[in-house]
Design an enzyme around this catalytic site. Structure first.
Site, mmCIF file in Angstrom:
data_model
loop_
_atom_site.group_PDB
_atom_site.id
_atom_site.type_symbol
_atom_site.label_atom_id
_atom_site.label_comp_id
_atom_site.label_asym_id
_atom_site.label_seq_id
_atom_site.Cartn_x
_atom_site.Cartn_y
_atom_site.Cartn_z
ATOM 1 N N LYS A 260 0.857 -1.197 0.000
ATOM 2 C CA LYS A 260 0.000 0.000 0.000
ATOM 3 C C LYS A 260 0.885 1.235 0.000
ATOM 4 O O LYS A 260 1.681 1.426 0.916
ATOM 5 C CB LYS A 260 -0.906 -0.008 1.231
ATOM 6 C CG LYS A 260 -1.707 1.267 1.447
ATOM 7 C CD LYS A 260 -2.418 1.262 2.788
ATOM 8 C CE LYS A 260 -3.041 2.617 3.113
ATOM 9 N NZ LYS A 260 -3.647 2.649 4.468
ATOM 10 N N ASP A 265 -2.675 10.599 3.415
ATOM 11 C CA ASP A 265 -4.061 10.187 3.634
ATOM 12 C C ASP A 265 -4.789 11.236 4.467
ATOM 13 O O ASP A 265 -4.608 11.317 5.678
ATOM 14 C CB ASP A 265 -4.095 8.820 4.346
ATOM 15 C CG ASP A 265 -5.516 8.358 4.620
ATOM 16 O OD1 ASP A 265 -6.454 8.892 3.986
ATOM 17 O OD2 ASP A 265 -5.684 7.448 5.454
ATOM 18 N N LYS A 272 -10.010 13.305 8.334
ATOM 19 C CA LYS A 272 -9.420 12.991 9.638
ATOM 20 C C LYS A 272 -9.262 14.268 10.464
ATOM 21 O O LYS A 272 -8.970 15.330 9.916
ATOM 22 C CB LYS A 272 -8.020 12.377 9.463
ATOM 23 C CG LYS A 272 -7.951 11.010 8.834
ATOM 24 C CD LYS A 272 -6.495 10.610 8.651
ATOM 25 C CE LYS A 272 -6.321 9.271 7.972
ATOM 26 N NZ LYS A 272 -6.646 8.151 8.858
ATOM 27 N N ASP A 283 1.696 6.636 5.420
ATOM 28 C CA ASP A 283 0.712 5.631 5.020
ATOM 29 C C ASP A 283 1.158 4.845 3.789
ATOM 30 O O ASP A 283 0.446 3.964 3.330
ATOM 31 C CB ASP A 283 -0.639 6.304 4.765
ATOM 32 C CG ASP A 283 -1.816 5.383 5.038
ATOM 33 O OD1 ASP A 283 -1.640 4.385 5.769
ATOM 34 O OD2 ASP A 283 -2.914 5.642 4.513
ATOM 35 N N ASP A 342 -12.162 6.934 4.456
ATOM 36 C CA ASP A 342 -10.854 6.741 5.099
ATOM 37 C C ASP A 342 -10.426 5.275 5.093
ATOM 38 O O ASP A 342 -9.375 4.937 5.618
ATOM 39 C CB ASP A 342 -10.885 7.280 6.535
ATOM 40 C CG ASP A 342 -9.490 7.517 7.097
ATOM 41 O OD1 ASP A 342 -8.540 7.598 6.292
ATOM 42 O OD2 ASP A 342 -9.344 7.619 8.324
ATOM 43 N N GLU A 344 -9.417 3.787 2.485
ATOM 44 C CA GLU A 344 -8.926 3.837 1.110
ATOM 45 C C GLU A 344 -7.875 2.784 0.816
ATOM 46 O O GLU A 344 -7.696 2.376 -0.335
ATOM 47 C CB GLU A 344 -8.386 5.237 0.798
ATOM 48 C CG GLU A 344 -6.940 5.500 1.166
ATOM 49 C CD GLU A 344 -6.646 5.380 2.665
ATOM 50 O OE1 GLU A 344 -5.517 5.004 3.013
ATOM 51 O OE2 GLU A 344 -7.544 5.652 3.486
ATOM 52 N N ARG A 346 -7.669 -0.423 1.523
ATOM 53 C CA ARG A 346 -8.213 -1.677 0.974
ATOM 54 C C ARG A 346 -8.742 -1.477 -0.451
ATOM 55 O O ARG A 346 -8.811 -2.436 -1.225
ATOM 56 C CB ARG A 346 -9.284 -2.237 1.907
ATOM 57 C CG ARG A 346 -10.548 -1.454 2.050
ATOM 58 C CD ARG A 346 -11.317 -1.785 3.313
ATOM 59 N NE ARG A 346 -10.644 -1.218 4.484
ATOM 60 C CZ ARG A 346 -11.043 -1.414 5.738
ATOM 61 N NH1 ARG A 346 -12.116 -2.163 5.984
ATOM 62 N NH2 ARG A 346 -10.396 -0.871 6.742
#
Length: 496
Positions: A260, A265, A272, A283, A342, A344, A346
């Site tokens: 990933k 993010d 967030k 991230d 959030d 994202e 997956r």
């Protein structure tokens, strides 16, 4: 990025007083019996100092002092527990190395004194790993950056085995790369800049590359990935595929590494709060770990092919950003109802795992800083794993214990799929509850695998641990490279 590895010189003889006198820094590894100090050079001078400090060799803690010799040698010594875990040994190694933090030296001695051969090998490997991590230069954007003295030589004494340290060095190079990339600020490591950095590395290492950009992903129907990417002001997102092929033709099964790579993010339209958005440039650590593992395997000239798939994007806010209750279609044809923007990670991994599994690898290992639920379950001291093969569960635990990068497997029961049933699409992206989201995320990802590969998902809850973890001295740990090499070379997971 600093890539130099200090020269490592090995002497089978013990470290004598005369030899010790030429070093300004030394690490001494002893048995836990106090009698070992009697034959140690300068043991008589060290004993009363240790007594005053209340130090004991069986304490699991280092003792540091300066010797009364011409070099004023700064030594750190500790007793080695033969029954101690790899994690405990690596942690002790980090603390031994840290005692030299203020010392400016281009070389250091590492000496085994009266240790049994097997104990000496384990201890030296741990200290070497800690030294290679501590003396790596991380990103520094200060106007007047620190200029630490570069460690150029490591001299090892009292180690009987003549074997090299190639694996420890390869692991260090992979981990250092992962940590360095993860620490880069988000305005520096955009998906486009990240890709160009990797492509430069690919030319150096001879990896074949293919970049699936926005246009190609649209053509392949990768709506799950594109849902996340569509909010970005720059169309630089995409999936980067790297391929390592052994020089000698091999019929061995293929390994696929998937990471990933969300370079920042925001949480998307489900924005967030500041406290949780801070640090979200990290991230992309899963992709950095996958890349670092590929580098380590290349350095070791692995005799099996390796594909590496990196999902590079950002989760931005904006008028085009995806939103709750959108329905998108992934590359495998499954429709997904968006529940929380959030979640994202997956989404970008779904299409990436589908493309990776289409190539029919024997094993897929994916890495992602995916869920807060995994941190809640394990803290940041170890990472979670989930797999579609129950037989791999004890192997994963053993690899974590043996490598010092500890993991704990979670189950993937079929009835958890009920929570992801959608009234309007084939599957929900997640739920709005916080219950077992690490299991639900893996349950979701599993739906995008084809050709039934062995699959290990690593939820990197230990990707950042305050004060460092095991042998790593920085908060960013680069967790996963040592674990994976243990899985491949010690547990022989590709053969299971």
């Amino acid at each position: 990025m600093q890539s130099e590895i200090p020269k490592i010189k090995q002497e089978s003889s013990s470290l004598s007083a005369n030899a010790l006198d030429i070093y300004s820094n030394a690490i001494i590894l002893l048995p836990r019996e106090e009698s070992a100090l009697k034959t140690l050079p300068y043991g008589g001078e060290i004993a009363p100092r240790r007594k005053r400090a209340g130090h004991k060799l069986d304490s699991g803690k280092p003792f540091a002092t300066d010797l009364p010799n011409k070099s004023g040698t700064h030594i750190a010594l500790a007793g080695i527990d033969p029954q101690g875990s790899a994690f405990e040994l690596l942690t002790l190694a980090r603390r031994l190395v840290a005692t030299h933090g203020s010392q400016k030296s281009e070389r250091i001695a590492v000496a085994c004194h009266e240790l049994k051969p097997k104990d000496a090998e384990r201890a030296v490997e741990a200290v070497l790993a800690a030294l290679l991590a501590a003396h790596f230069t991380m990103p520094d954007y200060k106007s007047k950056p620190d200029k630490p003295t570069k460690l150029r030589e490591i001299h090892i004494y009292g180690l009987a085995s003549a074997g090299g340290h190639a694996r420890t060095i390869a692991e260090a190079k992979g981990n250092n790369l992962a940590r360095y990339l993860t620490a880069l600020p988000p305005n520096e490591l955009t998906p486009g800049n990240y890709r160009r950095r990797i492509e430069k590395l690919a030319r150096e290492y001879g990896w074949k590359t293919e970049f699936l950009d926005i246009k190609k992903l649209k053509a392949r129907g990768a709506g799950s990935f594109l849902a996340v990417a569509q909010g970005s002001p720059e169309p630089d997102a995409g999936i980067l595929h790297l391929r390592y092929t052994p020089k000698k033709k091999s019929n061995k099964p293929t390994l696929a590494l998937v990471g990933k790579g969300i370079c920042f993010d925001t949480g998307g339209t489900n924005l967030k709060p500041a406290r949780h958005m801070h640090g979200m440039h990290e991230d992309m650590e899963g992709s950095a770990v996958a890349l670092g593992t590929l580098l380590a395997l290349t350095e070791l000239k692995a005799d099996f092919p390796v594909d590496c798939w990196l999902a590079l994007a950002q989760n931005h806010i904006g008028p085009k950003a995806y939103k709750q209750n959108d329905v998108v279609k992934a590359a495998n044809g499954k429709t997904i109802e968006i529940i929380h923007t959030d979640a994202e990670g997956r989404m970008v991994l779904a299409d990436t795992l589908y493309f990776a599994s289409q190539q029919k690898p024997k094993l897929i290992v994916d890495y992602a800083t995916l869920t807060g639920a995994c941190v809640g379950a394990l803290s940041t001291r170890m990472s979670g794993t989930l797999t579609n093969r129950e037989k791999l569960v004890p192997i994963l635990i053993e690899a974590g214990n043996a490598s010092g990068e500890r993991v704990w497997p979670f189950p993937l029961p079929k009835d958890y799929e009920d929570a992801l049933k959608s009234d309007i699409a084939d599957i929900k992206q997640c739920t709005l509850d916080s219950d077992a989201d690490h299991i639900l995320a893996a349950t979701f990802l599993k739906k995008f695998l084809v050709n039934d590969p062995d699959w290990v998902h690593v939820d990197l809850s230990a990707g950042n641990h305050k004060g460092g973890l095991a042998h790593i001295p920085t908060d960013i740990t680069g967790f996963g490279v040592r674990l994976t090499l243990n899985l491949l070379f010690d547990q022989k997971i590709l053969s299971n």
